[in-house]
Design an enzyme around this catalytic site. Structure first.
Site, PDB file in Angstrom:
ATOM      1  N   LYS A  18     -27.134  75.910  52.599  1.00  0.00           N
ATOM      2  CA  LYS A  18     -25.678  75.843  52.823  1.00  0.00           C
ATOM      3  C   LYS A  18     -24.971  75.721  51.472  1.00  0.00           C
ATOM      4  CE  LYS A  18     -25.784  73.363  57.233  1.00  0.00           C
ATOM      5  NZ  LYS A  18     -25.320  72.154  57.937  1.00  0.00           N
ATOM      6  N   ASP A  71     -20.810  71.292  59.239  1.00  0.00           N
ATOM      7  CA  ASP A  71     -21.590  71.333  60.480  1.00  0.00           C
ATOM      8  C   ASP A  71     -21.355  72.687  61.140  1.00  0.00           C
ATOM      9  OD1 ASP A  71     -23.342  69.379  62.019  1.00  0.00           O
ATOM     10  OD2 ASP A  71     -22.157  70.314  63.602  1.00  0.00           O
ATOM     11  N   TYR A 152     -30.617  80.854  61.801  1.00  0.00           N
ATOM     12  CA  TYR A 152     -30.425  81.928  62.784  1.00  0.00           C
ATOM     13  C   TYR A 152     -30.124  83.274  62.120  1.00  0.00           C
ATOM     14  CZ  TYR A 152     -30.267  78.173  66.236  1.00  0.00           C
ATOM     15  OH  TYR A 152     -30.599  77.098  67.030  1.00  0.00           O
ATOM     16  N   HIS A 178     -19.595  82.719  58.575  1.00  0.00           N
ATOM     17  CA  HIS A 178     -18.703  81.715  59.161  1.00  0.00           C
ATOM     18  C   HIS A 178     -18.295  80.651  58.129  1.00  0.00           C
ATOM     19  CE1 HIS A 178     -22.904  80.840  59.397  1.00  0.00           C
ATOM     20  NE2 HIS A 178     -22.718  79.574  59.684  1.00  0.00           N
ATOM     21  N   ARG A 179     -19.241  80.298  57.222  1.00  0.00           N
ATOM     22  CA  ARG A 179     -18.920  79.197  56.296  1.00  0.00           C
ATOM     23  C   ARG A 179     -17.826  79.591  55.295  1.00  0.00           C
ATOM     24  NH1 ARG A 179     -23.762  79.689  55.551  1.00  0.00           N
ATOM     25  NH2 ARG A 179     -24.082  77.713  56.551  1.00  0.00           N
TER      26      ARG A 179
HETATM   27  P1  IMP Z   1     -26.188  72.240  61.233  1.00  0.00           P
HETATM   28  O1  IMP Z   1     -26.207  71.351  62.446  1.00  0.00           O
HETATM   29  O2  IMP Z   1     -24.847  72.292  60.609  1.00  0.00           O
HETATM   30  O3  IMP Z   1     -27.249  71.919  60.237  1.00  0.00           O
HETATM   31  O4  IMP Z   1     -26.463  73.745  61.660  1.00  0.00           O
HETATM   32  C1  IMP Z   1     -26.875  74.140  62.930  1.00  0.00           C
HETATM   33  C2  IMP Z   1     -27.993  75.134  62.835  1.00  0.00           C
HETATM   34  O5  IMP Z   1     -27.457  76.383  62.442  1.00  0.00           O
HETATM   35  C3  IMP Z   1     -29.106  74.782  61.865  1.00  0.00           C
HETATM   36  O6  IMP Z   1     -30.344  75.131  62.455  1.00  0.00           O
HETATM   37  C4  IMP Z   1     -28.810  75.663  60.672  1.00  0.00           C
HETATM   38  O7  IMP Z   1     -30.000  76.000  59.975  1.00  0.00           O
HETATM   39  C5  IMP Z   1     -28.185  76.875  61.341  1.00  0.00           C
HETATM   40  N1  IMP Z   1     -27.264  77.578  60.457  1.00  0.00           N
HETATM   41  C6  IMP Z   1     -26.096  77.133  59.954  1.00  0.00           C
HETATM   42  N2  IMP Z   1     -25.525  78.058  59.170  1.00  0.00           N
HETATM   43  C7  IMP Z   1     -26.374  79.111  59.161  1.00  0.00           C
HETATM   44  C8  IMP Z   1     -26.344  80.371  58.507  1.00  0.00           C
HETATM   45  O8  IMP Z   1     -25.448  80.733  57.743  1.00  0.00           O
HETATM   46  N3  IMP Z   1     -27.389  81.166  58.763  1.00  0.00           N
HETATM   47  C9  IMP Z   1     -28.418  80.821  59.573  1.00  0.00           C
HETATM   48  N4  IMP Z   1     -28.494  79.677  60.200  1.00  0.00           N
HETATM   49  C10 IMP Z   1     -27.471  78.808  59.986  1.00  0.00           C
END
Ligand code: IMP
Length: 194
Positions: A18, A71, A152, A178-179
């Protein structure tokens, strides 16, 4: 707003990916940022912004410096928004294979595999607490595609593209993710409210 003496905001996360994607965006927008590795406890909520806000509050209490935390959640239409705020737990348990199994029979030509990837960025400096959200719409691919990826990325195809996040180079992924929107909103507020 309270600034740290070095004017650096700490990006607190246990997930280095991230930060690696956030750094070029924030740097480009004039925000000085550093990485602080920490596993933060999560409150249970269906809302990413609530989870992010509480994590940022805890992170600030722990570090005593201005922090941001992120998040994320993947919301799949055919599954009623699952895994949503539980995406991290679902990744650790059933993983991508489990998600694809749940979507078995959902054809990519219908709207069945529609999804959105959402991000909430929360800032906390002890006196000010703010959250910023953004989403990207897309579809879940029928099989994982792409290498050198995380989370994902191998199954999310943003609208307007035919590649999964994992098939894109870093710049293309950052441009479509999205970020980026959530970080931009944060940076616009942060640099103008010094
Ligand atoms: P978290 O709860 O914010 O850590 O994220 C929820 C889930 O989404 C975690 O399994 C992260 O690895 C996944 N995730 C968040 N952002 C991305 C991304 O940009 N690409 C792939 N997976 C993501």
């Amino acid at each position: 707003m309270r600034r740290s003496s070095d004017n650096v905001v700490r990006f607190v996360s246990s997930n280095r990916h991230k930060y690696d994607e956030a750094l070029p965006i924030l740097k480009g927008l004039g925000v000085r940022v550093g990485y602080e590795r920490a596993l933060l406890q999560e409150v249970q909520s269906d809302e990413l912004a609530v989870i992010a806000r509480e994590k940022a509050r805890n992170a600030h209490r722990r570090l005593g410096m201005p922090v941001i935390v992120e998040d994320d959640g993947l919301f799949i239409e055919a599954l009623g928004g699952f895994p949503g705020a539980y995406s991290s737990y679902v990744m650790r348990t059933i993983g991508i294979a489990g998600i694809l199994k749940l979507l078995d029979g959902s054809s990519s030509s219908s709207s069945d595999r529609r999804a959105r990837f959402s991000a909430a960025i929360a800032y906390d400096d002890g006196s000010e607490s703010r959250t910023f959200e953004a989403s990207v719409r897309g579809t879940i691919s029928e099989a994982p595609r792409g290498e050198k990826s995380w989370g994902y990325d191998p199954v999310f195809v943003p609208d307007g593209q035919d590649k999964t996040f994992a098939e894109m180079g870093p710049d293309q992924k950052i441009g479509a993710s999205h970020r980026t929107g959530a970080l931009r909103a944060f940076a616009e507020w942060y640099v103008t409210s010094a």
